[in-house]
Design an enzyme around this catalytic site. Structure first.
Site, PDB file in Angstrom:
ATOM      1  N   ASP A 130       0.732  -1.154  -0.060  1.00 51.92           N
ATOM      2  CA  ASP A 130      -0.164   0.026   0.144  1.00 51.92           C
ATOM      3  C   ASP A 130       0.930   1.276   0.108  1.00 51.92           C
ATOM      4  O   ASP A 130       1.897   1.167   0.137  1.00 51.92           O
ATOM      5  CB  ASP A 130      -1.097  -0.039   1.236  1.00 51.92           C
ATOM      6  CG  ASP A 130      -0.171  -0.439   2.268  1.00 51.92           C
ATOM      7  OD1 ASP A 130       0.977  -0.410   2.732  1.00 51.92           O
ATOM      8  OD2 ASP A 130      -1.077  -0.768   3.303  1.00 51.92           O
ATOM      9  N   HIS A 143      -7.415  -4.515  10.372  1.00 46.51           N
ATOM     10  CA  HIS A 143      -7.051  -4.657   8.912  1.00 46.51           C
ATOM     11  C   HIS A 143      -5.790  -5.153   8.557  1.00 46.51           C
ATOM     12  O   HIS A 143      -4.807  -5.406   9.289  1.00 46.51           O
ATOM     13  CB  HIS A 143      -7.013  -3.001   8.204  1.00 46.51           C
ATOM     14  CG  HIS A 143      -6.020  -2.089   8.681  1.00 46.51           C
ATOM     15  ND1 HIS A 143      -5.920  -0.781   8.920  1.00 46.51           N
ATOM     16  CD2 HIS A 143      -4.785  -2.468   8.974  1.00 46.51           C
ATOM     17  CE1 HIS A 143      -4.937  -0.350   9.461  1.00 46.51           C
ATOM     18  NE2 HIS A 143      -3.936  -1.294   9.495  1.00 46.51           N
TER      19      HIS A 143
HETATM   20  C1  F6R Z   1       1.361  -1.359   6.218  1.00 47.06           C
HETATM   21  C2  F6R Z   1       0.194  -1.886   6.243  1.00 47.06           C
HETATM   22  C3  F6R Z   1      -0.715  -2.085   7.658  1.00 47.06           C
HETATM   23  C4  F6R Z   1       0.087  -2.167   8.782  1.00 47.06           C
HETATM   24  C5  F6R Z   1      -0.697  -2.108  10.197  1.00 47.06           C
HETATM   25  C6  F6R Z   1      -0.073  -2.207  11.366  1.00 47.06           C
HETATM   26  O1  F6R Z   1       1.917  -1.573   4.974  1.00 47.06           O
HETATM   27  O2  F6R Z   1      -0.198  -2.971   5.265  1.00 47.06           O
HETATM   28  O3  F6R Z   1      -1.617  -3.030   7.375  1.00 47.06           O
HETATM   29  O4  F6R Z   1       0.823  -3.457   8.661  1.00 47.06           O
HETATM   30  O5  F6R Z   1      -1.451  -0.908  10.112  1.00 47.06           O
HETATM   31  O6  F6R Z   1       1.029  -1.020  11.403  1.00 47.06           O
HETATM   32  P1  F6R Z   1       2.116  -1.367  12.432  1.00 47.06           P
HETATM   33  O7  F6R Z   1       3.014  -2.037  12.233  1.00 47.06           O
HETATM   34  O8  F6R Z   1       2.659   0.226  12.519  1.00 47.06           O
HETATM   35  O9  F6R Z   1       1.234  -1.236  13.769  1.00 47.06           O
END
Ligand code: F6R
Length: 260
Positions: free
Chosen positions: A67, A138
């Site tokens: 993304d 998500h």
């Molecule tokens: C980013 C993505 C998001 C993150 C999620 C968790 O490429 O795909 O789904 O993996 O928002 O983010 P963190 O690891 O910062 O808690």
């Protein structure tokens, strides 16, 4: 689905990196699906270490990121282009033309999303997709109620995701509200999935994704439908799992399990 619980973030990251290494060793032309965010940083650091100290070779690897924020150019410090370059790509030997990240500045989003899907297919599909999980459940930016068969598209972020990601921006108002993201269906097409999660803020989302019903309210729960998904969590992120003893038992018994 395999659930691997490790005592801390470092161990979680090393186990996840090991799976990626196995994929690359088995197929030097592997196509890797990349995630951003704070969770996979340790995994990327371990891959960089293996590249520098143990000659892990990425020269024939291709990557696709999940993304990108809409409106942020490639040099914006909070763009996922910038993140990936700083934390991973500039430290390993992936040829730049093999790196694919959704554009946050295209003039035609539907055409770009279709092209991105076609490019994944032209490269033979994703061999292993790395995933994090949002506190709203998500994967990528497939927010609650996203179709479980969705493809790459423009998506409006949830309030919770905007709040969560505000920590990376100077003020909440600067967090983009739109993103371009692979769909849940795009992710499920990968041949292997690795989902990493760390910390107590992820405990509820992990328990709902792993042990709850498959629902578009927690898009990570769709990985229950995948034939080769591994969830790797630290102790804190595992706190709400009711079947924890069983996951530990399976993992401990794995080395002795018949292979054929
Ligand atoms: C980013 C993505 C998001 C993150 C999620 C968790 O490429 O795909 O789904 O993996 O928002 O983010 P963190 O690891 O910062 O808690």
């Amino acid at each position: 689905m395999e659930v691997i619980i490790q005592q801390d973030y470092d161990q979680m990251s090393k186990i996840a990196a090991q799976i990626v290494v196995e994929v690359i060793n088995a197929k030097p032309t592997a196509v890797l699906g990349m995630a951003t965010g704070s969770t996979p940083l340790g995994l990327y650091q371990e891959l960089v270490r293996l590249h520098k100290e143990e000659q892990l070779d990425f020269s024939r690897v291709t990557t696709f990121n999940l993304d990108e924020y809409v409106g942020l150019g490639v040099n914006h410090p909070q763009s996922y282009h910038y993140f990936m370059h700083e934390h991973f790509f500039k430290h390993v030997n992936i040829p730049p033309h093999n790196i694919n990240i959704p554009s946050g500045t295209t003039s035609n989003y539907p055409a770009f999303c279709q092209w991105y899907e076609e490019r994944i297919a032209d490269c033979g599909g994703i061999d292993v997709q790395i995933l994090g999980i949002g506190s709203d459940g998500h994967i990528a930016f497939n927010e609650p109620t996203s179709s479980l068969s969705s493809r790459t598209r423009l998506k409006t972020l949830s309030k919770q995701t905007i709040d969560d990601n505000a920590r990376f921006f100077e003020q909440r108002e600067s967090v983009p509200i739109y993103a371009i993201t692979m769909g849940v269906g795009t992710i499920l097409d990968a041949r292997k999935l690795i989902l990493v999660a760390s910390g107590k803020a992820k405990a509820e989302a992990i328990s709902r994704a792993v042990e709850g019903p498959v629902t578009s309210m927690i898009t990570a729960s769709a990985i229950q439908m995948h034939r080769d998904a591994t969830v790797i969590v630290d102790d804190e992120a595992a706190a709400d799992l009711t079947m924890r003893d069983y996951y530990d038992f399976i993992y401990a018994a794995k080395p002795a399990a018949p292979r054929f």
